[in-house]
Motif scaffolding. Sequence first.
Motif, PDB file in Angstrom:
ATOM      1  N   SER A 192      31.870  23.116  44.576  1.00 38.77           N
ATOM      2  CA  SER A 192      32.002  24.491  45.042  1.00 38.77           C
ATOM      3  C   SER A 192      30.726  25.310  44.912  1.00 38.77           C
ATOM      4  O   SER A 192      30.575  26.321  45.560  1.00 38.77           O
ATOM      5  CB  SER A 192      33.107  25.199  44.261  1.00 38.77           C
ATOM      6  OG  SER A 192      32.693  25.398  42.919  1.00 38.77           O
ATOM      7  N   GLY A 193      29.815  24.886  44.035  1.00 40.23           N
ATOM      8  CA  GLY A 193      28.653  25.718  43.747  1.00 40.23           C
ATOM      9  C   GLY A 193      29.038  26.806  42.764  1.00 40.23           C
ATOM     10  O   GLY A 193      30.178  26.879  42.307  1.00 40.23           O
ATOM     11  N   LYS A 194      28.086  27.657  42.444  1.00 44.45           N
ATOM     12  CA  LYS A 194      28.345  28.668  41.411  1.00 44.45           C
ATOM     13  C   LYS A 194      29.042  29.917  41.938  1.00 44.45           C
ATOM     14  O   LYS A 194      29.565  30.696  41.163  1.00 44.45           O
ATOM     15  CB  LYS A 194      27.046  29.047  40.705  1.00 44.45           C
ATOM     16  CG  LYS A 194      26.069  29.836  41.535  1.00 44.45           C
ATOM     17  CD  LYS A 194      24.837  30.191  40.723  1.00 44.45           C
ATOM     18  CE  LYS A 194      23.860  30.996  41.562  1.00 44.45           C
ATOM     19  NZ  LYS A 194      22.652  31.319  40.816  1.00 44.45           N
ATOM     20  N   TYR A 195      29.047  30.113  43.252  1.00 47.92           N
ATOM     21  CA  TYR A 195      29.686  31.306  43.799  1.00 47.92           C
ATOM     22  C   TYR A 195      31.187  31.057  43.936  1.00 47.92           C
ATOM     23  O   TYR A 195      31.655  30.490  44.919  1.00 47.92           O
ATOM     24  CB  TYR A 195      29.080  31.688  45.150  1.00 47.92           C
ATOM     25  CG  TYR A 195      27.595  31.945  45.076  1.00 47.92           C
ATOM     26  CD1 TYR A 195      27.074  32.857  44.172  1.00 47.92           C
ATOM     27  CD2 TYR A 195      26.722  31.268  45.902  1.00 47.92           C
ATOM     28  CE1 TYR A 195      25.714  33.090  44.098  1.00 47.92           C
ATOM     29  CE2 TYR A 195      25.356  31.491  45.838  1.00 47.92           C
ATOM     30  CZ  TYR A 195      24.861  32.399  44.929  1.00 47.92           C
ATOM     31  OH  TYR A 195      23.512  32.626  44.862  1.00 47.92           O
ATOM     32  N   SER A 196      31.920  31.480  42.930  1.00 44.40           N
ATOM     33  CA  SER A 196      33.351  31.227  42.854  1.00 44.40           C
ATOM     34  C   SER A 196      34.006  32.412  42.153  1.00 44.40           C
ATOM     35  O   SER A 196      33.348  33.136  41.403  1.00 44.40           O
ATOM     36  CB  SER A 196      33.591  29.939  42.042  1.00 44.40           C
ATOM     37  OG  SER A 196      34.949  29.770  41.755  1.00 44.40           O
ATOM     38  N   VAL A 197      35.284  32.592  42.382  1.00 48.15           N
ATOM     39  CA  VAL A 197      35.990  33.676  41.694  1.00 48.15           C
ATOM     40  C   VAL A 197      36.388  33.273  40.282  1.00 48.15           C
ATOM     41  O   VAL A 197      36.915  34.091  39.538  1.00 48.15           O
ATOM     42  CB  VAL A 197      37.245  34.133  42.486  1.00 48.15           C
ATOM     43  CG1 VAL A 197      36.865  34.677  43.841  1.00 48.15           C
ATOM     44  CG2 VAL A 197      38.258  33.020  42.584  1.00 48.15           C
ATOM     45  N   ILE A 198      36.133  32.033  39.911  1.00 44.21           N
ATOM     46  CA  ILE A 198      36.491  31.540  38.589  1.00 44.21           C
ATOM     47  C   ILE A 198      35.213  31.098  37.865  1.00 44.21           C
ATOM     48  O   ILE A 198      34.356  30.436  38.461  1.00 44.21           O
ATOM     49  CB  ILE A 198      37.537  30.407  38.699  1.00 44.21           C
ATOM     50  CG1 ILE A 198      38.168  30.144  37.357  1.00 44.21           C
ATOM     51  CG2 ILE A 198      36.963  29.177  39.289  1.00 44.21           C
ATOM     52  CD1 ILE A 198      39.475  29.373  37.471  1.00 44.21           C
ATOM     53  N   ALA A 199      35.090  31.485  36.617  1.00 45.45           N
ATOM     54  CA  ALA A 199      33.866  31.212  35.867  1.00 45.45           C
ATOM     55  C   ALA A 199      33.797  29.780  35.347  1.00 45.45           C
ATOM     56  O   ALA A 199      32.715  29.204  35.269  1.00 45.45           O
ATOM     57  CB  ALA A 199      33.737  32.187  34.706  1.00 45.45           C
ATOM     58  N   ASN A 200      34.920  29.194  35.006  1.00 50.03           N
ATOM     59  CA  ASN A 200      34.936  27.868  34.403  1.00 50.03           C
ATOM     60  C   ASN A 200      34.604  26.810  35.457  1.00 50.03           C
ATOM     61  O   ASN A 200      35.373  26.611  36.395  1.00 50.03           O
ATOM     62  CB  ASN A 200      36.317  27.586  33.792  1.00 50.03           C
ATOM     63  CG  ASN A 200      36.386  26.292  33.040  1.00 50.03           C
ATOM     64  OD1 ASN A 200      35.587  25.379  33.264  1.00 50.03           O
ATOM     65  ND2 ASN A 200      37.368  26.191  32.163  1.00 50.03           N
ATOM     66  N   PRO A 201      33.460  26.117  35.321  1.00 51.37           N
ATOM     67  CA  PRO A 201      33.067  25.141  36.341  1.00 51.37           C
ATOM     68  C   PRO A 201      34.036  23.965  36.470  1.00 51.37           C
ATOM     69  O   PRO A 201      34.079  23.317  37.511  1.00 51.37           O
ATOM     70  CB  PRO A 201      31.685  24.675  35.887  1.00 51.37           C
ATOM     71  CG  PRO A 201      31.573  25.049  34.454  1.00 51.37           C
ATOM     72  CD  PRO A 201      32.491  26.212  34.235  1.00 51.37           C
ATOM     73  N   ASN A 202      34.829  23.694  35.447  1.00 53.96           N
ATOM     74  CA  ASN A 202      35.810  22.610  35.533  1.00 53.96           C
ATOM     75  C   ASN A 202      36.911  22.920  36.545  1.00 53.96           C
ATOM     76  O   ASN A 202      37.534  22.007  37.080  1.00 53.96           O
ATOM     77  CB  ASN A 202      36.437  22.332  34.169  1.00 53.96           C
ATOM     78  CG  ASN A 202      35.441  21.778  33.194  1.00 53.96           C
ATOM     79  OD1 ASN A 202      34.518  21.055  33.569  1.00 53.96           O
ATOM     80  ND2 ASN A 202      35.592  22.116  31.924  1.00 53.96           N
ATOM     81  N   TRP A 203      37.145  24.178  36.815  1.00 54.59           N
ATOM     82  CA  TRP A 203      38.202  24.588  37.747  1.00 54.59           C
ATOM     83  C   TRP A 203      37.655  24.867  39.142  1.00 54.59           C
ATOM     84  O   TRP A 203      38.381  25.239  40.038  1.00 54.59           O
ATOM     85  CB  TRP A 203      38.921  25.818  37.221  1.00 54.59           C
ATOM     86  CG  TRP A 203      39.835  25.441  36.113  1.00 54.59           C
ATOM     87  CD1 TRP A 203      39.529  25.355  34.782  1.00 54.59           C
ATOM     88  CD2 TRP A 203      41.198  25.069  36.233  1.00 54.59           C
ATOM     89  NE1 TRP A 203      40.622  24.958  34.075  1.00 54.59           N
ATOM     90  CE2 TRP A 203      41.678  24.766  34.938  1.00 54.59           C
ATOM     91  CE3 TRP A 203      42.078  24.951  37.312  1.00 54.59           C
ATOM     92  CZ2 TRP A 203      42.972  24.364  34.693  1.00 54.59           C
ATOM     93  CZ3 TRP A 203      43.378  24.553  37.062  1.00 54.59           C
ATOM     94  CH2 TRP A 203      43.798  24.262  35.771  1.00 54.59           C
ATOM     95  N   ARG A 204      36.364  24.690  39.326  1.00 55.90           N
ATOM     96  CA  ARG A 204      35.773  24.920  40.643  1.00 55.90           C
ATOM     97  C   ARG A 204      35.947  23.672  41.440  1.00 55.90           C
ATOM     98  O   ARG A 204      35.883  23.428  42.486  1.00 55.90           O
ATOM     99  CB  ARG A 204      34.295  25.261  40.530  1.00 55.90           C
ATOM    100  CG  ARG A 204      34.089  26.621  39.921  1.00 55.90           C
ATOM    101  CD  ARG A 204      32.632  26.983  40.011  1.00 55.90           C
ATOM    102  NE  ARG A 204      32.343  27.971  39.008  1.00 55.90           N
ATOM    103  CZ  ARG A 204      31.152  28.161  38.517  1.00 55.90           C
ATOM    104  NH1 ARG A 204      30.142  27.464  38.906  1.00 55.90           N
ATOM    105  NH2 ARG A 204      30.947  29.089  37.618  1.00 55.90           N
TER     106      ARG A 204
END
Length: 144
Positions: free
Chosen positions: A132-144
């Motif tokens: 997903s990259g870093k631009y996500s509505v969720i901070a935890n990278p495991n959930w991206r």
Amino acid sequence: MIEHILTNINNRLNNKDLAALLLRITLGGLLLFHGWHKVHSGISFILNTLAEHGVPAFVGYGVYLGEVVAPILIILGILCRPSALAIIGTMIVAWWLVDVDNTLALSETGAWAIEDLVFYVMLSVILLFLGSGKYSVIANPNWR
């Protein structure tokens, strides 16, 4: 001189996270139109086609996962890889049910008759590898 310009351009445009965001918006946004149509108009065609192939009707409700839930999650940057897998599965079932006979055919305009299915599958495969990259509505990278 030219090498310096090319290096400068390449350095400025090298943004994997922005590329992932644009990919997610494109894949999720365009596929969501198909999902909205099914939410609005129903899936009786899919259920009937599945029945003709001897597949239980409840399988047809998976189209809502692949064309509504997964695209929304992808746009938001949540569970992108599992959502991409759901889209790939949905497109394979759509190909099998409706377009398998068109696999080697061209449309009236000369395009590959199943290019839309291949488009969604390949964008999903790219997202599987890219994430997903870093631009996500969720901070935890495991959930991206």
